[in-house]
Design a protein around this motif. Sequence first.
Motif, PDB file in Angstrom:
ATOM      1  N   ILE A 206     -39.217 -18.496 -11.902  1.00  0.00           N
ATOM      2  CA  ILE A 206     -40.294 -17.520 -11.752  1.00  0.00           C
ATOM      3  C   ILE A 206     -39.806 -16.333 -10.929  1.00  0.00           C
ATOM      4  O   ILE A 206     -39.024 -16.484  -9.998  1.00  0.00           O
ATOM      5  CB  ILE A 206     -41.490 -18.184 -11.036  1.00  0.00           C
ATOM      6  CG1 ILE A 206     -42.198 -19.159 -11.979  1.00  0.00           C
ATOM      7  CG2 ILE A 206     -42.474 -17.163 -10.517  1.00  0.00           C
ATOM      8  CD1 ILE A 206     -42.952 -18.493 -13.081  1.00  0.00           C
ATOM      9  N   LYS A 207     -40.282 -15.141 -11.277  1.00  0.00           N
ATOM     10  CA  LYS A 207     -40.091 -13.956 -10.446  1.00  0.00           C
ATOM     11  C   LYS A 207     -41.458 -13.308 -10.236  1.00  0.00           C
ATOM     12  O   LYS A 207     -42.158 -13.002 -11.204  1.00  0.00           O
ATOM     13  CB  LYS A 207     -39.160 -12.947 -11.117  1.00  0.00           C
ATOM     14  CG  LYS A 207     -37.697 -13.352 -11.156  1.00  0.00           C
ATOM     15  CD  LYS A 207     -36.997 -13.085  -9.840  1.00  0.00           C
ATOM     16  CE  LYS A 207     -35.496 -13.348  -9.984  1.00  0.00           C
ATOM     17  NZ  LYS A 207     -34.762 -13.067  -8.739  1.00  0.00           N
ATOM     18  N   LEU A 208     -41.822 -13.107  -8.978  1.00  0.00           N
ATOM     19  CA  LEU A 208     -43.045 -12.395  -8.643  1.00  0.00           C
ATOM     20  C   LEU A 208     -42.694 -10.917  -8.564  1.00  0.00           C
ATOM     21  O   LEU A 208     -41.827 -10.515  -7.784  1.00  0.00           O
ATOM     22  CB  LEU A 208     -43.589 -12.901  -7.309  1.00  0.00           C
ATOM     23  CG  LEU A 208     -44.978 -12.431  -6.868  1.00  0.00           C
ATOM     24  CD1 LEU A 208     -46.020 -12.694  -7.937  1.00  0.00           C
ATOM     25  CD2 LEU A 208     -45.364 -13.112  -5.567  1.00  0.00           C
ATOM     26  N   ILE A 209     -43.325 -10.106  -9.411  1.00  0.00           N
ATOM     27  CA  ILE A 209     -42.971  -8.690  -9.481  1.00  0.00           C
ATOM     28  C   ILE A 209     -44.057  -7.850  -8.827  1.00  0.00           C
ATOM     29  O   ILE A 209     -45.140  -8.343  -8.510  1.00  0.00           O
ATOM     30  CB  ILE A 209     -42.730  -8.238 -10.934  1.00  0.00           C
ATOM     31  CG1 ILE A 209     -44.029  -8.293 -11.754  1.00  0.00           C
ATOM     32  CG2 ILE A 209     -41.665  -9.094 -11.586  1.00  0.00           C
ATOM     33  CD1 ILE A 209     -43.876  -7.716 -13.153  1.00  0.00           C
TER      34      ILE A 209
ATOM     35  N   PHE B 179     -44.373 -23.838 -11.399  1.00  0.00           N
ATOM     36  CA  PHE B 179     -44.620 -22.409 -11.213  1.00  0.00           C
ATOM     37  C   PHE B 179     -45.278 -22.146  -9.858  1.00  0.00           C
ATOM     38  O   PHE B 179     -44.897 -21.223  -9.128  1.00  0.00           O
ATOM     39  CB  PHE B 179     -45.526 -21.879 -12.327  1.00  0.00           C
ATOM     40  CG  PHE B 179     -44.876 -21.796 -13.684  1.00  0.00           C
ATOM     41  CD1 PHE B 179     -43.524 -22.047 -13.851  1.00  0.00           C
ATOM     42  CD2 PHE B 179     -45.618 -21.465 -14.801  1.00  0.00           C
ATOM     43  CE1 PHE B 179     -42.923 -21.972 -15.100  1.00  0.00           C
ATOM     44  CE2 PHE B 179     -45.033 -21.378 -16.050  1.00  0.00           C
ATOM     45  CZ  PHE B 179     -43.685 -21.636 -16.203  1.00  0.00           C
ATOM     46  N   LEU B 180     -46.284 -22.951  -9.518  1.00  0.00           N
ATOM     47  CA  LEU B 180     -46.998 -22.763  -8.253  1.00  0.00           C
ATOM     48  C   LEU B 180     -46.062 -22.938  -7.060  1.00  0.00           C
ATOM     49  O   LEU B 180     -46.126 -22.177  -6.087  1.00  0.00           O
ATOM     50  CB  LEU B 180     -48.163 -23.749  -8.155  1.00  0.00           C
ATOM     51  CG  LEU B 180     -49.371 -23.457  -9.051  1.00  0.00           C
ATOM     52  CD1 LEU B 180     -50.354 -24.622  -8.998  1.00  0.00           C
ATOM     53  CD2 LEU B 180     -50.053 -22.171  -8.624  1.00  0.00           C
ATOM     54  N   ASP B 181     -45.196 -23.931  -7.134  1.00  0.00           N
ATOM     55  CA  ASP B 181     -44.267 -24.171  -6.029  1.00  0.00           C
ATOM     56  C   ASP B 181     -43.355 -22.964  -5.815  1.00  0.00           C
ATOM     57  O   ASP B 181     -43.118 -22.530  -4.677  1.00  0.00           O
ATOM     58  CB  ASP B 181     -43.439 -25.424  -6.319  1.00  0.00           C
ATOM     59  CG  ASP B 181     -42.452 -25.728  -5.203  1.00  0.00           C
ATOM     60  OD1 ASP B 181     -42.905 -26.132  -4.111  1.00  0.00           O
ATOM     61  OD2 ASP B 181     -41.238 -25.550  -5.415  1.00  0.00           O
ATOM     62  N   GLN B 182     -42.846 -22.393  -6.914  1.00  0.00           N
ATOM     63  CA  GLN B 182     -41.967 -21.231  -6.796  1.00  0.00           C
ATOM     64  C   GLN B 182     -42.721 -20.014  -6.253  1.00  0.00           C
ATOM     65  O   GLN B 182     -42.204 -19.258  -5.419  1.00  0.00           O
ATOM     66  CB  GLN B 182     -41.363 -20.904  -8.165  1.00  0.00           C
ATOM     67  CG  GLN B 182     -40.450 -21.998  -8.711  1.00  0.00           C
ATOM     68  CD  GLN B 182     -39.982 -21.700 -10.122  1.00  0.00           C
ATOM     69  OE1 GLN B 182     -39.264 -20.729 -10.353  1.00  0.00           O
ATOM     70  NE2 GLN B 182     -40.392 -22.521 -11.076  1.00  0.00           N
ATOM     71  N   LEU B 183     -43.956 -19.824  -6.717  1.00  0.00           N
ATOM     72  CA  LEU B 183     -44.745 -18.687  -6.252  1.00  0.00           C
ATOM     73  C   LEU B 183     -45.106 -18.822  -4.780  1.00  0.00           C
ATOM     74  O   LEU B 183     -45.038 -17.848  -4.016  1.00  0.00           O
ATOM     75  CB  LEU B 183     -46.015 -18.564  -7.101  1.00  0.00           C
ATOM     76  CG  LEU B 183     -45.792 -18.132  -8.556  1.00  0.00           C
ATOM     77  CD1 LEU B 183     -47.054 -18.355  -9.378  1.00  0.00           C
ATOM     78  CD2 LEU B 183     -45.366 -16.670  -8.619  1.00  0.00           C
TER      79      LEU B 183
ATOM     80  N   HIS C   3     -35.100 -12.938  -2.010  1.00  0.00           N
ATOM     81  CA  HIS C   3     -35.620 -14.270  -2.304  1.00  0.00           C
ATOM     82  C   HIS C   3     -35.485 -14.516  -3.801  1.00  0.00           C
ATOM     83  O   HIS C   3     -35.715 -13.605  -4.608  1.00  0.00           O
ATOM     84  CB  HIS C   3     -37.093 -14.374  -1.882  1.00  0.00           C
ATOM     85  CG  HIS C   3     -37.644 -15.764  -1.964  1.00  0.00           C
ATOM     86  ND1 HIS C   3     -38.165 -16.290  -3.134  1.00  0.00           N
ATOM     87  CD2 HIS C   3     -37.749 -16.741  -1.027  1.00  0.00           C
ATOM     88  CE1 HIS C   3     -38.570 -17.531  -2.906  1.00  0.00           C
ATOM     89  NE2 HIS C   3     -38.333 -17.828  -1.640  1.00  0.00           N
ATOM     90  N   PRO C   4     -35.093 -15.727  -4.209  1.00  0.00           N
ATOM     91  CA  PRO C   4     -34.840 -15.973  -5.640  1.00  0.00           C
ATOM     92  C   PRO C   4     -36.060 -15.804  -6.528  1.00  0.00           C
ATOM     93  O   PRO C   4     -35.912 -15.655  -7.744  1.00  0.00           O
ATOM     94  CB  PRO C   4     -34.336 -17.426  -5.664  1.00  0.00           C
ATOM     95  CG  PRO C   4     -34.792 -18.032  -4.382  1.00  0.00           C
ATOM     96  CD  PRO C   4     -34.792 -16.920  -3.388  1.00  0.00           C
ATOM     97  N   HIS C   5     -37.272 -15.833  -5.956  1.00  0.00           N
ATOM     98  CA  HIS C   5     -38.472 -15.725  -6.785  1.00  0.00           C
ATOM     99  C   HIS C   5     -39.249 -14.436  -6.529  1.00  0.00           C
ATOM    100  O   HIS C   5     -40.437 -14.346  -6.858  1.00  0.00           O
ATOM    101  CB  HIS C   5     -39.365 -16.945  -6.568  1.00  0.00           C
ATOM    102  CG  HIS C   5     -38.681 -18.236  -6.888  1.00  0.00           C
ATOM    103  ND1 HIS C   5     -38.093 -18.472  -8.111  1.00  0.00           N
ATOM    104  CD2 HIS C   5     -38.453 -19.349  -6.138  1.00  0.00           C
ATOM    105  CE1 HIS C   5     -37.546 -19.681  -8.107  1.00  0.00           C
ATOM    106  NE2 HIS C   5     -37.749 -20.227  -6.929  1.00  0.00           N
TER     107      HIS C   5
END
Length: 767
Positions: free
Chosen positions: A365-368, A331-335, A285-287
């Motif tokens: 954004i990237k969620l790590i 940011f919220l939309d991507q997360l 997934h891109p994020h």
Amino acid sequence: MTRKINCWEYMGCGREPGGRHAADKGICPAAVDRSHDGTNEGTCAGRFCWAVAGTLCHNRVQGTYAGKQEDCLDCEFYLQVRAEQGSTNIRTKFLKFIHPFAASPILNHLEPVQIPGGARFITQGSRTSTGYIIQQGACLELVENEHGLHPVGHRSEGDVVGMISLLTGEPMGFHVEAETDLEAWAIHKPDFDRIPEQDPDLYAFLTELVADRFDRNGPIAERRIGPYLITDIIGKGGYSIVYKAVHLDLETPVAVKMLRHHLSMNKEFKDNFKNEARIIAGLDHPHILKVYDITSRFKTVFIACEYLTGLSLEEMITRQHRIPSDLARSFLDQLLSAMAYAGNKGLVHRDINPANIMVSKDHPIKLIDFGLACPVGTDDFMMGGNLHYLAPEVFDGEPADFRSDLFSLGITAFHTITGRLPWDAVDSGEIMKQIRHQPLPDPGKQVKHLPGSLRQFILKACEKNPDKRFQTPEEARKWLMNATDFGPDPVRRSGPVLLPGRYCCMSSGQHETRDALPGRHMDIAAATHIGHQRKTNQDRYLTCLENHSDPENHDFALLALADGMGGAIGGEIAADHVIKHLLGLSLQDDESPLNSLKRFYRKMDRDICDMADKDPYLNGMGTTLVCAVVSNNTVFWAHSGDSRLYLLHGDHLTRITRDQTLADFLIREKQITPDQAQTHYSRQVLEQYIGCGELAVQSGRFELAEDDMILLMSDGCYRHISLDTIITTCRQTTDPATAADALIKAALTEDGSDNITGVILTLRTDV
């Protein structure tokens, strides 16, 4: 940290590349041998020169390492390197485990040994049964092949040798010979195996042991994990150490996370972790941070994943204080997109907070640490670090689910837009009590003009009762996408801020800002607009009126305009830094204001360079800066970059500053004409700016007459409106605020592709 000097710097031989004797005596092999780069914190073999053949010392070419060893061991530079590296290692590495008053099972199995200089005490290819911690002295690591012996590493006080072979049973990849007489602590394999696994000192010892193997100063052969070569350390946390590495076949950068042994030696956690890690490795997934590989080595687990550049959201909030609402919504939309994707795979994150959210240069954004941050079913607060973001039911032992993740996301959103956490307690028990029982502060009262839908999203996500929250990421995302009240932050009029003897107005990155400062002798106005295409406003302005003896009579003024560059975050940081520091610039010094300004410019240039050097993500950041100090009817000005200062006298507009661009240079060299420069690529290339590192400040002074105006304009403003338009607009009114607004609107109408800023001062007729 003080930079360690190399041998050619210490000896002054001049045989380094570009040195004074490089042409006639040849370049020293130690100065170009990249195989030893980083050994003892040196460049090439600059701090390991005694292992390199053909070096020039005391005007004599040396032979092989073996032939010159006796001379080198008495060399002052060799002794200095030994002392420097030994003191570093003693403070930071393994001798802390053998403190004479420490009480640990490890110590019960250490045996003091002495090894004479020249002795080979570990043999290449052997499975050693003894490991050593060096207390005093030094040794060489030597690889043997058909061409002979080749030094590959150097170990001294505080270092370990042979321990990895002891731990894993792998054969040694090199010989180890005592370079000097050695005093060391030895531990034998049977004793090592008897140390109880539950001993916390053993966990710490093993983690340090494996981390030492990946030290940048060590041999390349020791810094490999499968196809990856460890190159640098990125950071250390309570649960892991993260390294930068490169895939040797693909030559692509990766990040490698090594779990600390207190986690990896817990069998239940290790099994659960590896099972879940395999699922996460299948996420695409891109994020979401991409995981490439999971492997077990050295009694721990290694995870190879995507290498990211950028800032964590936590760092971004710290630097910018708060994030504009439309960017926060993005940011919220991507997360939520990432959380929904993982949710469809049956996964929840369990550790959502700004530190686990990476923001790259253009704001993707990237969620790590997705599912990797804590053991399955374990409460994060027991492991520290993220307590403020946890849902109240987690404290009661309820398993984490989508709703608890959404609570954490709501707290993250609150922190993002307000710049602060909702809970002010320090003690862990008090924080948990506040999360359970204290209502969330209304974010709409913390941030003016906050869109109502963003306020409602945060309040709903952070309901104490999980059943009253959004139930899934899909539901939350759909709700947010249907909101219609997002857009650029509204116009801000800050009003003057009263400092000692000074009234100031300053912009700080809002999409649109206007300010006015009326004085007795002069009036000032400023306006800025984000434009039609930019996502952030990197322009900043500052206006000040000052009179130390009588605050009602403003005899001095300070105007400034900065246009940040080097990426959205870097540009904003640079422009913010110089404008905020200008607030402390004295306007009534004994010396000329020009000297104060030039000294300030040079200080800011050093500051920005230092900031960029410490953070690779900020590489290339900088800012233009044009300043004017008005004292009665004299203007003292300074300039760097391509923002401009104009003087409007009657109907005649004079440009005071010269653009420090490549185009300006080409015009002066008569290679292009001013008309050609309007569309030539070189007008976008700055030769001078705050942060370039070799700043040449333009400066000067001129006199004002009654009804004169001075104008500071960013390139987003002056590039798109004609000089006639500027003159006509300013002469249609005596109010600088009206003129500034009109200039901004004219630039928006003509183009608006860049941020647009203008600052105007008018000298009143009663001067």
